[in-house]
Design a protein around this motif. Structure first.
Motif, PDB file in Angstrom:
ATOM      1  N   LEU A  23      36.537  24.176  56.372  1.00 15.56           N
ATOM      2  CA  LEU A  23      35.335  23.340  56.308  1.00 15.56           C
ATOM      3  C   LEU A  23      34.090  24.176  56.045  1.00 15.56           C
ATOM      4  CD1 LEU A  23      35.949  20.775  59.172  1.00 15.56           C
ATOM      5  CD2 LEU A  23      35.985  20.356  56.722  1.00 15.56           C
ATOM      6  N   LEU A  24      34.024  25.351  56.642  1.00 15.03           N
ATOM      7  CA  LEU A  24      32.894  26.236  56.411  1.00 15.03           C
ATOM      8  C   LEU A  24      32.841  26.671  54.943  1.00 15.03           C
ATOM      9  CD1 LEU A  24      30.548  27.778  57.711  1.00 15.03           C
ATOM     10  CD2 LEU A  24      32.129  29.629  58.163  1.00 15.03           C
ATOM     11  N   THR A  25      33.986  26.957  54.365  1.00 15.05           N
ATOM     12  CA  THR A  25      34.037  27.332  52.955  1.00 15.05           C
ATOM     13  C   THR A  25      33.578  26.188  52.067  1.00 15.05           C
ATOM     14  OG1 THR A  25      35.877  28.816  53.419  1.00 15.05           O
ATOM     15  CG2 THR A  25      35.547  28.176  51.127  1.00 15.05           C
ATOM     16  N   ILE A  26      34.037  24.986  52.366  1.00 17.46           N
ATOM     17  CA  ILE A  26      33.646  23.819  51.573  1.00 17.46           C
ATOM     18  C   ILE A  26      32.143  23.574  51.683  1.00 17.46           C
ATOM     19  CG2 ILE A  26      33.884  21.308  51.412  1.00 17.46           C
ATOM     20  CD1 ILE A  26      36.841  21.712  52.164  1.00 17.46           C
ATOM     21  N   VAL A  27      31.595  23.692  52.896  1.00 16.14           N
ATOM     22  CA  VAL A  27      30.155  23.485  53.093  1.00 16.14           C
ATOM     23  C   VAL A  27      29.351  24.509  52.309  1.00 16.14           C
ATOM     24  CG1 VAL A  27      28.306  23.647  54.801  1.00 16.14           C
ATOM     25  CG2 VAL A  27      30.336  22.303  55.296  1.00 16.14           C
ATOM     26  N   LEU A  28      29.770  25.764  52.325  1.00 14.83           N
ATOM     27  CA  LEU A  28      29.047  26.795  51.585  1.00 14.83           C
ATOM     28  C   LEU A  28      29.112  26.565  50.082  1.00 14.83           C
ATOM     29  CD1 LEU A  28      29.894  30.023  53.591  1.00 14.83           C
ATOM     30  CD2 LEU A  28      27.674  28.920  53.371  1.00 14.83           C
ATOM     31  N   VAL A  32      25.794  25.705  47.790  1.00 14.07           N
ATOM     32  CA  VAL A  32      25.390  26.538  46.647  1.00 14.07           C
ATOM     33  C   VAL A  32      25.333  25.702  45.369  1.00 14.07           C
ATOM     34  CG1 VAL A  32      26.113  28.456  45.182  1.00 14.07           C
ATOM     35  CG2 VAL A  32      26.154  28.702  47.655  1.00 14.07           C
ATOM     36  N   LEU A  33      26.316  24.819  45.170  1.00 14.82           N
ATOM     37  CA  LEU A  33      26.271  23.954  43.989  1.00 14.82           C
ATOM     38  C   LEU A  33      25.070  23.019  44.029  1.00 14.82           C
ATOM     39  CD1 LEU A  33      30.039  23.057  43.514  1.00 14.82           C
ATOM     40  CD2 LEU A  33      28.635  24.572  42.127  1.00 14.82           C
ATOM     41  N   MET A  34      24.756  22.473  45.209  1.00 18.64           N
ATOM     42  CA  MET A  34      23.590  21.608  45.353  1.00 18.64           C
ATOM     43  C   MET A  34      22.305  22.390  45.089  1.00 18.64           C
ATOM     44  SD  MET A  34      22.534  19.421  48.675  1.00 18.64           S
ATOM     45  CE  MET A  34      20.865  18.852  48.907  1.00 18.64           C
ATOM     46  N   LEU A  35      22.271  23.630  45.531  1.00 17.76           N
ATOM     47  CA  LEU A  35      21.109  24.476  45.271  1.00 17.76           C
ATOM     48  C   LEU A  35      20.907  24.697  43.775  1.00 17.76           C
ATOM     49  CD1 LEU A  35      18.935  26.348  46.593  1.00 17.76           C
ATOM     50  CD2 LEU A  35      20.605  28.169  46.394  1.00 17.76           C
ATOM     51  N   ILE A  36      21.980  24.979  43.064  1.00 21.88           N
ATOM     52  CA  ILE A  36      21.894  25.211  41.615  1.00 21.88           C
ATOM     53  C   ILE A  36      21.459  23.946  40.882  1.00 21.88           C
ATOM     54  CG2 ILE A  36      23.262  25.737  39.558  1.00 21.88           C
ATOM     55  CD1 ILE A  36      24.911  27.644  41.374  1.00 21.88           C
ATOM     56  N   VAL A  37      22.098  22.826  41.197  1.00 18.47           N
ATOM     57  CA  VAL A  37      21.770  21.565  40.518  1.00 18.47           C
ATOM     58  C   VAL A  37      20.332  21.146  40.815  1.00 18.47           C
ATOM     59  CG1 VAL A  37      22.320  19.100  40.446  1.00 18.47           C
ATOM     60  CG2 VAL A  37      24.156  20.784  40.367  1.00 18.47           C
ATOM     61  N   ALA A  71      25.253  27.386  57.726  1.00 14.13           N
ATOM     62  CA  ALA A  71      26.706  27.521  57.638  1.00 14.13           C
ATOM     63  C   ALA A  71      27.112  28.989  57.581  1.00 14.13           C
ATOM     64  CB  ALA A  71      27.238  26.784  56.416  1.00 14.13           C
ATOM     65  N   GLY A  72      26.389  29.788  56.829  1.00 14.83           N
ATOM     66  CA  GLY A  72      26.720  31.203  56.722  1.00 14.83           C
ATOM     67  C   GLY A  72      26.382  31.979  57.977  1.00 14.83           C
ATOM     68  N   GLY A  73      25.297  31.600  58.634  1.00 14.61           N
ATOM     69  CA  GLY A  73      24.883  32.311  59.832  1.00 14.61           C
ATOM     70  C   GLY A  73      25.563  31.832  61.095  1.00 14.61           C
TER      71      GLY A  73
END
Length: 88
Positions: A23-28, A32-37, A71-73
């Motif tokens: 789940l943590l991997t999916i959230v990250l 990141v994709l949402m940040l790019i878009v 999520a990363g922290g």
């Protein structure tokens, strides 16, 4: 005194760790994709003078950035808390 949580005290804890890691991997990845878009939409909207869309895209960038940081922290924070509890 060495105090450390007993992670093997519950049955199925290994499965729970795998689920949380996935789940943590999916959230990250989604963050990141949402940040790019959102950054692309912000740039296009700003270039075309669409201030309403640029404002919403800027909010999307900030939300994605906060989600990725949390999520990363989260793992580092939990490890720090466990280490802090070990010192008490």
């Amino acid at each position: 005194m060495n105090v450390f949580p007993d992670f093997d005290g519950l049955g199925g804890i290994c499965d729970l760790r795998e689920i949380v890691g996935a789940l943590l991997t999916i959230v990250l990845i989604v963050a990141v994709l949402m940040l790019i878009v959102s950054a692309i939409i912000w740039a296009i909207a700003s270039a075309n003078g669409n201030l309403a869309a640029a404002s919403k895209a800027r909010t999307g960038v900030l939300v994605a950035l906060v989600a990725a940081v949390l999520a990363g922290g989260g793992v580092a924070w939990m490890n720090w808390l466990i280490h802090l509890g070990d010192q008490l």
